[in-house]
Design an enzyme around this catalytic site. Structure first.
Site, PDB file in Angstrom:
ATOM      1  N   MET A 160      47.509  -6.361  36.139  1.00 25.37           N
ATOM      2  CA  MET A 160      47.039  -7.719  36.471  1.00 25.37           C
ATOM      3  C   MET A 160      46.496  -8.437  35.238  1.00 25.37           C
ATOM      4  O   MET A 160      46.879  -9.584  34.958  1.00 25.37           O
ATOM      5  CB  MET A 160      45.950  -7.638  37.551  1.00 25.37           C
ATOM      6  CG  MET A 160      45.281  -8.973  37.782  1.00 25.37           C
ATOM      7  SD  MET A 160      44.293  -9.088  39.267  1.00 25.37           S
ATOM      8  CE  MET A 160      42.951  -7.980  38.959  1.00 25.37           C
ATOM      9  N   GLY A 214      46.726  -7.487  31.891  1.00 26.39           N
ATOM     10  CA  GLY A 214      47.682  -7.515  30.777  1.00 26.39           C
ATOM     11  C   GLY A 214      48.717  -8.620  30.959  1.00 26.39           C
ATOM     12  O   GLY A 214      49.035  -9.363  30.015  1.00 26.39           O
ATOM     13  N   TYR A 248      34.420   7.038  35.858  1.00 31.36           N
ATOM     14  CA  TYR A 248      35.090   5.882  35.251  1.00 31.36           C
ATOM     15  C   TYR A 248      34.137   5.179  34.283  1.00 31.36           C
ATOM     16  O   TYR A 248      34.499   4.835  33.149  1.00 31.36           O
ATOM     17  CB  TYR A 248      35.525   4.943  36.374  1.00 31.36           C
ATOM     18  CG  TYR A 248      36.131   3.641  35.941  1.00 31.36           C
ATOM     19  CD1 TYR A 248      37.235   3.618  35.093  1.00 31.36           C
ATOM     20  CD2 TYR A 248      35.628   2.426  36.406  1.00 31.36           C
ATOM     21  CE1 TYR A 248      37.807   2.410  34.712  1.00 31.36           C
ATOM     22  CE2 TYR A 248      36.190   1.220  36.028  1.00 31.36           C
ATOM     23  CZ  TYR A 248      37.282   1.217  35.182  1.00 31.36           C
ATOM     24  OH  TYR A 248      37.838   0.027  34.805  1.00 31.36           O
ATOM     25  N   LYS A 287      34.383   4.483  30.124  1.00 28.84           N
ATOM     26  CA  LYS A 287      34.355   3.150  29.507  1.00 28.84           C
ATOM     27  C   LYS A 287      33.155   3.002  28.553  1.00 28.84           C
ATOM     28  O   LYS A 287      33.243   2.323  27.539  1.00 28.84           O
ATOM     29  CB  LYS A 287      34.324   2.071  30.591  1.00 28.84           C
ATOM     30  CG  LYS A 287      35.644   1.946  31.348  1.00 28.84           C
ATOM     31  CD  LYS A 287      36.722   1.330  30.458  1.00 28.84           C
ATOM     32  CE  LYS A 287      37.989   1.016  31.214  1.00 28.84           C
ATOM     33  NZ  LYS A 287      38.974   0.293  30.383  1.00 28.84           N
ATOM     34  N   ASN A 305      34.005  -8.315  38.743  1.00 22.00           N
ATOM     35  CA  ASN A 305      35.131  -7.906  39.595  1.00 22.00           C
ATOM     36  C   ASN A 305      36.263  -8.929  39.469  1.00 22.00           C
ATOM     37  O   ASN A 305      36.063 -10.103  39.738  1.00 22.00           O
ATOM     38  CB  ASN A 305      34.670  -7.793  41.053  1.00 22.00           C
ATOM     39  CG  ASN A 305      33.755  -6.596  41.251  1.00 22.00           C
ATOM     40  OD1 ASN A 305      32.779  -6.424  40.520  1.00 22.00           O
ATOM     41  ND2 ASN A 305      34.062  -5.761  42.215  1.00 22.00           N
ATOM     42  N   LEU A 306      37.412  -8.434  39.097  1.00 21.00           N
ATOM     43  CA  LEU A 306      38.556  -9.315  38.846  1.00 21.00           C
ATOM     44  C   LEU A 306      39.430  -9.470  40.074  1.00 21.00           C
ATOM     45  O   LEU A 306      39.526  -8.559  40.903  1.00 21.00           O
ATOM     46  CB  LEU A 306      39.454  -8.689  37.776  1.00 21.00           C
ATOM     47  CG  LEU A 306      39.007  -8.793  36.346  1.00 21.00           C
ATOM     48  CD1 LEU A 306      40.082  -8.214  35.464  1.00 21.00           C
ATOM     49  CD2 LEU A 306      38.699 -10.224  35.978  1.00 21.00           C
ATOM     50  N   HIS A 336      40.940  -2.975  44.686  1.00 20.17           N
ATOM     51  CA  HIS A 336      39.591  -3.525  44.573  1.00 20.17           C
ATOM     52  C   HIS A 336      39.302  -4.398  45.797  1.00 20.17           C
ATOM     53  O   HIS A 336      40.175  -4.657  46.615  1.00 20.17           O
ATOM     54  CB  HIS A 336      39.446  -4.331  43.287  1.00 20.17           C
ATOM     55  CG  HIS A 336      39.380  -3.469  42.069  1.00 20.17           C
ATOM     56  ND1 HIS A 336      40.481  -3.227  41.266  1.00 20.17           N
ATOM     57  CD2 HIS A 336      38.357  -2.769  41.519  1.00 20.17           C
ATOM     58  CE1 HIS A 336      40.118  -2.430  40.277  1.00 20.17           C
ATOM     59  NE2 HIS A 336      38.844  -2.132  40.408  1.00 20.17           N
ATOM     60  N   TRP A 345      34.767  -2.663  54.292  1.00 16.27           N
ATOM     61  CA  TRP A 345      34.050  -1.437  53.920  1.00 16.27           C
ATOM     62  C   TRP A 345      32.587  -1.730  53.599  1.00 16.27           C
ATOM     63  O   TRP A 345      32.257  -2.782  53.051  1.00 16.27           O
ATOM     64  CB  TRP A 345      34.675  -0.795  52.687  1.00 16.27           C
ATOM     65  CG  TRP A 345      36.090  -0.333  52.884  1.00 16.27           C
ATOM     66  CD1 TRP A 345      36.815  -0.343  54.035  1.00 16.27           C
ATOM     67  CD2 TRP A 345      36.958   0.185  51.868  1.00 16.27           C
ATOM     68  NE1 TRP A 345      38.069   0.146  53.810  1.00 16.27           N
ATOM     69  CE2 TRP A 345      38.185   0.477  52.499  1.00 16.27           C
ATOM     70  CE3 TRP A 345      36.824   0.436  50.504  1.00 16.27           C
ATOM     71  CZ2 TRP A 345      39.279   1.008  51.802  1.00 16.27           C
ATOM     72  CZ3 TRP A 345      37.896   0.962  49.804  1.00 16.27           C
ATOM     73  CH2 TRP A 345      39.107   1.244  50.456  1.00 16.27           C
TER      74      TRP A 345
HETATM   75  P1  GDP Z   1      33.050  -1.967  42.547  1.00 14.26           P
HETATM   76  O1  GDP Z   1      32.510  -3.325  42.251  1.00 14.26           O
HETATM   77  O2  GDP Z   1      33.251  -1.146  41.321  1.00 14.26           O
HETATM   78  O3  GDP Z   1      32.224  -1.262  43.553  1.00 14.26           O
HETATM   79  O4  GDP Z   1      34.537  -2.182  43.044  1.00 14.26           O
HETATM   80  P2  GDP Z   1      35.298  -2.750  44.331  1.00 14.26           P
HETATM   81  O5  GDP Z   1      36.122  -3.902  43.906  1.00 14.26           O
HETATM   82  O6  GDP Z   1      36.010  -1.597  44.917  1.00 14.26           O
HETATM   83  O7  GDP Z   1      34.199  -3.339  45.343  1.00 14.26           O
HETATM   84  C1  GDP Z   1      33.502  -2.476  46.141  1.00 14.26           C
HETATM   85  C2  GDP Z   1      32.544  -3.201  47.076  1.00 14.26           C
HETATM   86  O8  GDP Z   1      33.266  -3.953  48.040  1.00 14.26           O
HETATM   87  C3  GDP Z   1      31.731  -2.185  47.854  1.00 14.26           C
HETATM   88  O9  GDP Z   1      30.495  -2.750  48.244  1.00 14.26           O
HETATM   89  C4  GDP Z   1      32.621  -1.951  49.063  1.00 14.26           C
HETATM   90  O10 GDP Z   1      31.902  -1.405  50.170  1.00 14.26           O
HETATM   91  C5  GDP Z   1      33.085  -3.375  49.348  1.00 14.26           C
HETATM   92  N1  GDP Z   1      34.380  -3.465  50.070  1.00 14.26           N
HETATM   93  C6  GDP Z   1      34.551  -4.014  51.298  1.00 14.26           C
HETATM   94  N2  GDP Z   1      35.820  -3.922  51.698  1.00 14.26           N
HETATM   95  C7  GDP Z   1      36.494  -3.335  50.677  1.00 14.26           C
HETATM   96  C8  GDP Z   1      37.871  -2.995  50.486  1.00 14.26           C
HETATM   97  O11 GDP Z   1      38.739  -3.204  51.314  1.00 14.26           O
HETATM   98  N3  GDP Z   1      38.209  -2.414  49.307  1.00 14.26           N
HETATM   99  C9  GDP Z   1      37.270  -2.171  48.318  1.00 14.26           C
HETATM  100  N4  GDP Z   1      37.677  -1.612  47.163  1.00 14.26           N
HETATM  101  N5  GDP Z   1      35.961  -2.467  48.486  1.00 14.26           N
HETATM  102  C10 GDP Z   1      35.581  -3.046  49.641  1.00 14.26           C
END
Ligand code: GDP
Length: 333
Positions: free
Chosen positions: A30, A32, A151, A155, A180-181, A194, A217
């Site tokens: 995404m 790159g 991870y 980094k 967060n991208l 993500h 989630w």
């Molecule tokens: P993080 O910022 O490194 O934690 O990366 P994520 O992009 O995976 O974001 C995670 C956050 O979003 C956490 O609080 C998850 O509980 C919430 N979340 C809610 N729904 C989702 C989903 O469908 N996928 C992911 N990856 N996270 C979710």
């Protein structure tokens, strides 16, 4: 093949990329691909290597390729990335792949005397209880969130490696930390994506399957700062072209939102009117990680993509992937 070592480049002068060889690692991902788009039509010789052509975890292959191709500038974007579930379940893959890839690219860049290298890190590198907004100086000041520790450690090692090469050899190696991208080219895997991509997919599936609810989630209270990938690509170019005085830059938009609010925005974009149900068996992760991006702002960069417009574009990207004849690695169907 051993690399011939060139003199370390001088620091402090603003580079021009005109006519230069610019290597973008991970150009199919995404970020790159967003950096590649940015250079379209410019007088820059882009060097792009697919995973099939060059395995970045293979040091001999990376050194050999760098020796032959001699990039002047490197956007080191290529990495193993994934959302909170992928990080929690595949920690060995995340730490191994990223340590190998970045060690090879960064040490190789020193050996051939690359003029400037940018290393893309992650907001997971900051301590889970860091004071908000998080300044660059907070790195290594406290414990990490368990969900992303492997991870994050890889980094942090990359950032420290760039610093060490600056200090010992005078290399112009600079690290950046995005929030967060999201955006075109994202990965919509059901488990490994993500947050934005994951919620887009589940909301869309709920709409198509005429369900009355979709699952998010965690409990919806963690906050995340979102940045459109095209904004980050522009920021990387800005840092590359500037005569940078710092070795680490946060690149955020100074605004975060609760996952619950994000889910509502995505439901609106997708056109789904049902209930949001929270799966509290899934981790919340870090509760907040808003970046203090004042250093990059002083270089003149500003994010341009408004959240709602950016989310609409991301949903269009998802729909176009579903319609593609061979959706490929960005989605498991
Ligand atoms: P993080 O910022 O490194 O934690 O990366 P994520 O992009 O995976 O974001 C995670 C956050 O979003 C956490 O609080 C998850 O509980 C919430 N979340 C809610 N729904 C989702 C989903 O469908 N996928 C992911 N990856 N996270 C979710």
């Amino acid at each position: 093949m051993p690399l011939t070592t060139a003199m370390a480049p001088e620091q402090g002068s603003a580079p021009s990329l005109a006519g230069k060889k610019v290597w973008i690692t991970g150009h199919r991902g995404m970020l790159g691909s967003a950096v590649v788009r940015l250079f379209e039509g410019e007088d820059v010789q882009l060097l792009l290597t697919s995973r099939q052509e060059l395995d970045l975890t293979d040091q001999a292959a990376v050194y050999d390729w760098m020796d032959k191709n001699r990039p002047d500038y490197i956007f080191h974007v290529g990495a193993k990335v994934g959302g909170i579930h992928a990080n929690s379940t595949l920690p060995a893959s995340f730490i191994y792949d990223n340590l190998m890839i970045q060690t090879n690219v960064i040490s190789g860049a020193h050996k051939i005397g690359v003029k400037k290298l940018l290393f893309v890190a992650t907001n997971c590198t900051y301590p889970k209880n860091a004071e908000q907004p998080i300044a660059e100086e907070a790195l290594l000041s406290g414990p990490l969130d368990e969900s992303v520790r492997a991870y994050a450690v890889s980094k942090i090692a990359g950032i420290e490696m760039c610093r060490a090469y600056r200090k010992q050899y005078g290399c112009d190696f600079v690290s950046v930390i995005p929030p967060n991208l999201y955006g075109p080219g994202d990965n919509y895997h059901s488990q490994h994506s993500h947050v934005v991509a994951g919620i887009i997919r589940r909301t869309h599936e709920a709409k198509i399957q005429k369900k009355s609810e979709f699952i998010v989630w965690g409990d919806g209270t963690p906050r995340r700062e979102l940045l459109h990938v095209d904004d980050l690509a522009e920021a990387l170019k800005c840092v590359m072209l500037a005569s940078t005085t710092h070795d680490l830059y946060n690149i955020g938009c100074n605004h975060d939102l609760a996952i619950a609010d994000l889910a509502e925005m995505i439901a609106e974009v997708v056109g789904f009117r049902g209930q949001i149900v929270y799966d509290k068996n899934k981790p919340n992760g870090t509760m907040r990680k808003l970046l203090d991006s004042s250093k990059i702002k002083k270089l003149g960069w500003r994010p341009r993509v408004a959240e709602m417009a950016g989310l609409k574009g991301a949903y269009e990207d998802f729909l176009s992937l579903l319609e593609a004849p061979a959706p490929g690695a960005r989605i498991d169907l």
